[in-house]
Design a protein around this motif. Structure first.
Motif, PDB file in Angstrom:
ATOM      1  N   VAL A 233       0.872  -1.175   0.000  1.00  0.00           N
ATOM      2  CA  VAL A 233       0.000   0.000   0.000  1.00  0.00           C
ATOM      3  C   VAL A 233       0.907   1.221   0.000  1.00  0.00           C
ATOM      4  N   LEU A 234       0.723   2.063  -0.983  1.00  0.00           N
ATOM      5  CA  LEU A 234       1.483   3.315  -1.023  1.00  0.00           C
ATOM      6  C   LEU A 234       0.512   4.481  -0.897  1.00  0.00           C
ATOM      7  N   LEU A 235       0.856   5.442  -0.079  1.00  0.00           N
ATOM      8  CA  LEU A 235       0.034   6.633   0.122  1.00  0.00           C
ATOM      9  C   LEU A 235       0.917   7.850  -0.157  1.00  0.00           C
ATOM     10  N   LEU A 236       0.561   8.614  -1.185  1.00  0.00           N
ATOM     11  CA  LEU A 236       1.370   9.764  -1.602  1.00  0.00           C
ATOM     12  C   LEU A 236       0.627  11.069  -1.326  1.00  0.00           C
ATOM     13  N   ALA A 237       1.322  12.052  -0.741  1.00  0.00           N
ATOM     14  CA  ALA A 237       0.712  13.361  -0.461  1.00  0.00           C
ATOM     15  C   ALA A 237       1.557  14.447  -1.105  1.00  0.00           C
ATOM     16  N   ASN A 238       0.935  15.226  -2.016  1.00  0.00           N
ATOM     17  CA  ASN A 238       1.736  16.238  -2.733  1.00  0.00           C
ATOM     18  C   ASN A 238       1.533  17.667  -2.256  1.00  0.00           C
ATOM     19  N   GLY A 239       0.592  17.891  -1.312  1.00  0.00           N
ATOM     20  CA  GLY A 239       0.427  19.222  -0.726  1.00  0.00           C
ATOM     21  C   GLY A 239      -0.254  20.247  -1.612  1.00  0.00           C
ATOM     22  N   ALA A 240      -0.770  19.816  -2.787  1.00  0.00           N
ATOM     23  CA  ALA A 240      -1.352  20.775  -3.733  1.00  0.00           C
ATOM     24  C   ALA A 240      -2.615  21.457  -3.202  1.00  0.00           C
ATOM     25  N   ALA A 241      -3.223  20.907  -2.152  1.00  0.00           N
ATOM     26  CA  ALA A 241      -4.430  21.531  -1.595  1.00  0.00           C
ATOM     27  C   ALA A 241      -4.087  22.811  -0.830  1.00  0.00           C
ATOM     28  N   GLN A 242      -2.801  23.002  -0.521  1.00  0.00           N
ATOM     29  CA  GLN A 242      -2.312  24.192   0.188  1.00  0.00           C
ATOM     30  C   GLN A 242      -3.041  24.456   1.506  1.00  0.00           C
ATOM     31  N   ASN A 243      -3.499  23.353   2.128  1.00  0.00           N
ATOM     32  CA  ASN A 243      -4.132  23.507   3.439  1.00  0.00           C
ATOM     33  C   ASN A 243      -3.092  23.773   4.509  1.00  0.00           C
ATOM     34  N   GLU A 244      -3.550  24.260   5.661  1.00  0.00           N
ATOM     35  CA  GLU A 244      -2.674  24.365   6.823  1.00  0.00           C
ATOM     36  C   GLU A 244      -2.229  22.940   7.162  1.00  0.00           C
ATOM     37  N   GLU A 245      -0.988  22.709   7.496  1.00  0.00           N
ATOM     38  CA  GLU A 245      -0.494  21.346   7.687  1.00  0.00           C
ATOM     39  C   GLU A 245      -1.332  20.547   8.690  1.00  0.00           C
ATOM     40  N   ILE A 246      -1.652  19.321   8.289  1.00  0.00           N
ATOM     41  CA  ILE A 246      -2.437  18.441   9.149  1.00  0.00           C
ATOM     42  C   ILE A 246      -1.511  17.791  10.163  1.00  0.00           C
ATOM     43  N   LYS A 247      -1.765  18.065  11.459  1.00  0.00           N
ATOM     44  CA  LYS A 247      -0.863  17.533  12.487  1.00  0.00           C
ATOM     45  C   LYS A 247      -1.548  16.482  13.353  1.00  0.00           C
ATOM     46  N   VAL A 248      -0.755  15.466  13.744  1.00  0.00           N
ATOM     47  CA  VAL A 248      -1.275  14.373  14.574  1.00  0.00           C
ATOM     48  C   VAL A 248      -1.897  14.938  15.846  1.00  0.00           C
ATOM     49  N   GLY A 249      -3.056  14.430  16.207  1.00  0.00           N
ATOM     50  CA  GLY A 249      -3.689  14.828  17.461  1.00  0.00           C
ATOM     51  C   GLY A 249      -4.685  15.970  17.312  1.00  0.00           C
ATOM     52  N   THR A 250      -4.815  16.514  16.104  1.00  0.00           N
ATOM     53  CA  THR A 250      -5.758  17.618  15.878  1.00  0.00           C
ATOM     54  C   THR A 250      -7.056  17.085  15.262  1.00  0.00           C
ATOM     55  N   PRO A 251      -8.137  17.877  15.322  1.00  0.00           N
ATOM     56  CA  PRO A 251      -9.386  17.475  14.650  1.00  0.00           C
ATOM     57  C   PRO A 251      -9.168  17.282  13.141  1.00  0.00           C
ATOM     58  N   ASP A 252      -8.286  18.072  12.534  1.00  0.00           N
ATOM     59  CA  ASP A 252      -8.014  17.885  11.101  1.00  0.00           C
ATOM     60  C   ASP A 252      -7.427  16.498  10.824  1.00  0.00           C
ATOM     61  N   TYR A 253      -6.537  16.062  11.717  1.00  0.00           N
ATOM     62  CA  TYR A 253      -5.948  14.726  11.559  1.00  0.00           C
ATOM     63  C   TYR A 253      -7.029  13.664  11.692  1.00  0.00           C
ATOM     64  N   GLU A 254      -7.935  13.857  12.643  1.00  0.00           N
ATOM     65  CA  GLU A 254      -9.055  12.920  12.809  1.00  0.00           C
ATOM     66  C   GLU A 254      -9.870  12.831  11.521  1.00  0.00           C
ATOM     67  N   ALA A 255     -10.174  14.016  10.948  1.00  0.00           N
ATOM     68  CA  ALA A 255     -10.972  14.057   9.714  1.00  0.00           C
ATOM     69  C   ALA A 255     -10.216  13.369   8.574  1.00  0.00           C
ATOM     70  N   PHE A 256      -8.909  13.609   8.527  1.00  0.00           N
ATOM     71  CA  PHE A 256      -8.092  13.005   7.473  1.00  0.00           C
ATOM     72  C   PHE A 256      -8.071  11.477   7.615  1.00  0.00           C
ATOM     73  N   THR A 257      -7.849  10.989   8.841  1.00  0.00           N
ATOM     74  CA  THR A 257      -7.781   9.530   9.028  1.00  0.00           C
ATOM     75  C   THR A 257      -9.149   8.890   8.801  1.00  0.00           C
ATOM     76  N   GLU A 258     -10.203   9.634   9.120  1.00  0.00           N
ATOM     77  CA  GLU A 258     -11.555   9.110   8.888  1.00  0.00           C
ATOM     78  C   GLU A 258     -11.791   8.933   7.384  1.00  0.00           C
ATOM     79  N   ALA A 259     -11.389   9.936   6.610  1.00  0.00           N
ATOM     80  CA  ALA A 259     -11.560   9.856   5.147  1.00  0.00           C
ATOM     81  C   ALA A 259     -10.671   8.751   4.570  1.00  0.00           C
ATOM     82  N   LEU A 260      -9.439   8.663   5.087  1.00  0.00           N
ATOM     83  CA  LEU A 260      -8.524   7.625   4.629  1.00  0.00           C
ATOM     84  C   LEU A 260      -9.101   6.237   4.934  1.00  0.00           C
ATOM     85  N   HIS A 261      -9.678   6.099   6.130  1.00  0.00           N
ATOM     86  CA  HIS A 261     -10.289   4.825   6.510  1.00  0.00           C
ATOM     87  C   HIS A 261     -11.426   4.461   5.555  1.00  0.00           C
ATOM     88  N   GLU A 262     -12.209   5.469   5.205  1.00  0.00           N
ATOM     89  CA  GLU A 262     -13.342   5.223   4.306  1.00  0.00           C
ATOM     90  C   GLU A 262     -12.849   4.645   2.977  1.00  0.00           C
TER      91      GLU A 262
END
Lengths: 407, 407
Positions: A233-262
């Motif tokens: 399994v390879l997961l590539l992130a190129n940063g093109a969304a220009q979002n504020e960096e997603i950091k472990v332990g934040t609600p953004d990280y939760e949302a990201f892992t939830e979407a990844l899980h889906e």
């Protein structure tokens, strides 16, 4: 989070291509490219099989090095496993060809192979294929889908999904494609699955998100109990969304892992339901467990049992085989406490109470077990933890496909 | 040691019988009795499955108690597993019926059941069956063979063997019968196997001989990876040979264990080769191992792989699957050192040297793999230990038999 149309090309800045390189198959595509305009941070999980295919060794070294990844070249038909030094040399040659055609460094090219073990890659065809892929790549949804088709072996359908979340006003997209079918019993990760995202996220956070999620998705499926030499399994992130960096332990990280899980759970279930010869997706759900680990062990043992799987193929409520499979799983439980149910879109039926049969209708059970998606639910009444595993039925066609796979 | 004709009735003082009790099957025998004129010391090994059938719990308690055993009553068709208190009650009733009919204590009657899980025994038919068995028993070879037939489920042939050794001028005989076919992946012991001997030997020596030997015989076979709820090996010694007592550590004990091994390995291989739907006995032999445990782990992983088994069904030298199965076995080895061979009565062929394919003839390989007994030999070049495991090919008929086993 919302599910959106598309796969590996849905996230910003990603392109894909496919081509018929005649690696082994005739009359179909058999090479795919995933390319990012911007170098990506990369996370990966790989087979735990002692016999590791050359591209697995190549990718593992690449991901471990921390170098950016900008392209993934995949072929179906030949696995490039058990191919010794010659196999590793072909990895290098493939990466060099891609580097030249794409104008990127060779050490930013990841590789994937799936198919027959032991045969060498026809490197001239691979080189020609890579050139065609570089010419044909673009960022359309269609090209993503065509890439998902090109990586198939005995799969009957392509597998892709994309999801979007909002991170401080910016839309972050994750999309993925996978292939499975046979030799599917991932341990640590699975067959071939490629996920792309335009998120701004560190390599460490990306790897953590991936490593934790594969335990509950790809590692919980089984087609035939055989852990492949090529699982990746390879997961590539190129940063093109220009979002504020997603950091472990934040609600953004939760949302990201939830979407990844889906994405991961969808692809994993698609792989299980599209197992070689399968006519049904079979989910085993263990509830009332004392620990998550116990629930996972029991659920996986149920979907791995040849006897359970042939009973599902026969739409037969042979619940004793489910008890038997739980019994030899290695997990402790009291069989005389177990309530067992079968459920599908045709309804839900209780089969046992406290370990012995209740007076259920065999006809109703057969009707429930004749659907394309079936769940067995075992309540072991020891606690509140639960887990699901996914497999498929075992049919004549599995034998047909595998008895003479190489010819 | 010499192999002689016969099975459970070959040793002095043992009798057998079979009858058609209509437990589940019609038009065939489905109950068997093994009886000794003299009370026996008994050794046993039983399934490690957490879900233990009622007769397994009955026998385990009986063997652990150290009480003498004088009869074994076996039925096929219904396993008496997952049957709760009612199932245990039927064990007691069966033993009582046998005790009354044979004029022996109820707590000297061992039991065995095999067949569908979850269904209750028709106790009236069992009682009538026991009475018929008591009437029909005798010490002929024929009755032993008929008993071996009566315990079959989906087996296609009965399985029995006898051997004789000399102990200080006295002939000591060991004979056994077994049944297997599906749900065969013994762990600690296997399905149903009943061995009788007229040796004078202590219970402790008998249990030691049995426990050690099952590790290299029944525990090294697999049909489908499913460890049954009913696995049982019982070894009864009635002392009728009047030999000087066989004591652990003596040459006599060596001769006894050698003969016992011959019986066990023969029955285990017969079970593997007669797996549900099987057309070939498939042996995996790992040589050049560092430890016996490593060799066993690798060999067993090869015969358990659905993909290896379907390749054998297709007479296809798909050696990559053998490497793959060794790779996920959990044992460490260097795949780039492995020499692999296929052998059968059609000849022997080398497939790989140091982990990569040699230029072998696919036609010759297919010819070798088209025989009814096939061996794959993997030399891992790490030491001098070796081990064999036995399985069978995976065919359409396995699916056919199991997709609707209960109807």
């Amino acid at each position: 989070m919302k599910i959106v149309e598309g796969g590996v090309t849905k996230a910003k800045g990603f392109e894909a291509a496919s081509t018929a390189a005649k690696i082994k198959y005739e009359g179909r595509t058999d090479m795919a490219l995933v390319y990012s305009e911007i170098p990506c941070v990369a996370a990966g999980t790989f087979t735990t099989n002692v016999v590791k295919a050359a591209p697995v060794r190549w990718d593992r070294q690449l991901v471990d090095s921390g170098r950016p990844v900008q392209a993934v070249v995949v072929n179906s038909g030949i696995a490039n496993a058990c191919t010794g030094e010659e196999g590793m040399y072909y990895c290098e040659e493939t990466a060099k060809a891609a580097a030249a055609a794409l104008g990127i460094p060779a050490d930013s090219v990841a590789l994937g192979s799936t198919g027959e073990i032991g045969r060498q890659l026809p490197i001239d065809r691979i080189r020609a294929g890579v050139e065609a892929l570089a010419r044909k790549k673009d960022g359309t949804i269609e090209n993503g889908t065509l890439a998902a088709k090109a990586i198939m072996t005995t799969d009957t359908t392509e597998k892709e999904l994309a999801a979007q979340i909002e991170v401080n006003g910016k839309t972050v997209t994750i999309g993925g494609m996978a292939k499975g079918s046979g030799m599917i019993h991932p341990n640590m990760c699975t067959m071939l699955s490629f996920i792309t995202t335009d998120a701004v996220i560190s390599k460490e956070a990306l790897q953590k998100a991936l490593s934790e999620d594969v335990q509950n998705t790809y590692n919980m499926i089984s087609v035939d109990g055989d852990t492949s030499t090529n699982d990746t399994v390879l997961l590539l992130a190129n940063g093109a969304a220009q979002n504020e960096e997603i950091k472990v332990g934040t609600p953004d990280y939760e949302a990201f892992t939830e979407a990844l899980h889906e994405i991961n759970v969808y692809l994993a279930k698609k792989i299980a339901g599209d197992g070689e010869g399968a006519t049904a997706l079979f989910e085993a759900k263990v509830i009332g467990a004392k620990t998550k680990e116990q629930a996972k062990t029991l659920a996986k043992s149920i979907v791995c049992s040849d006897l359970t799987k042939t009973a599902i193929a026969g739409h037969d409520a042979n619940w004793g085989r489910i008890f038997c499979a739980m019994g030899y799983s290695g997990a402790q439980f009291d069989p005389e406490k177990v309530d067992l149910f079968f459920e599908s879109r045709a309804g839900k039926i209780q089969i046992t109470e406290d370990g012995t049969a209740v007076g259920y209708s065999e006809e109703k059970a057969t009707e429930i077990l004749s659907q394309p998606e079936i769940t067995a639910i075992a309540d072991i009444k020891m606690g509140t933890e639960e887990a699901s595993a996914w497999g498929c039925d075992l049919t004549y066609d599995y034998i047909k496909i595998n008895a003479d796979y190489r010819s």
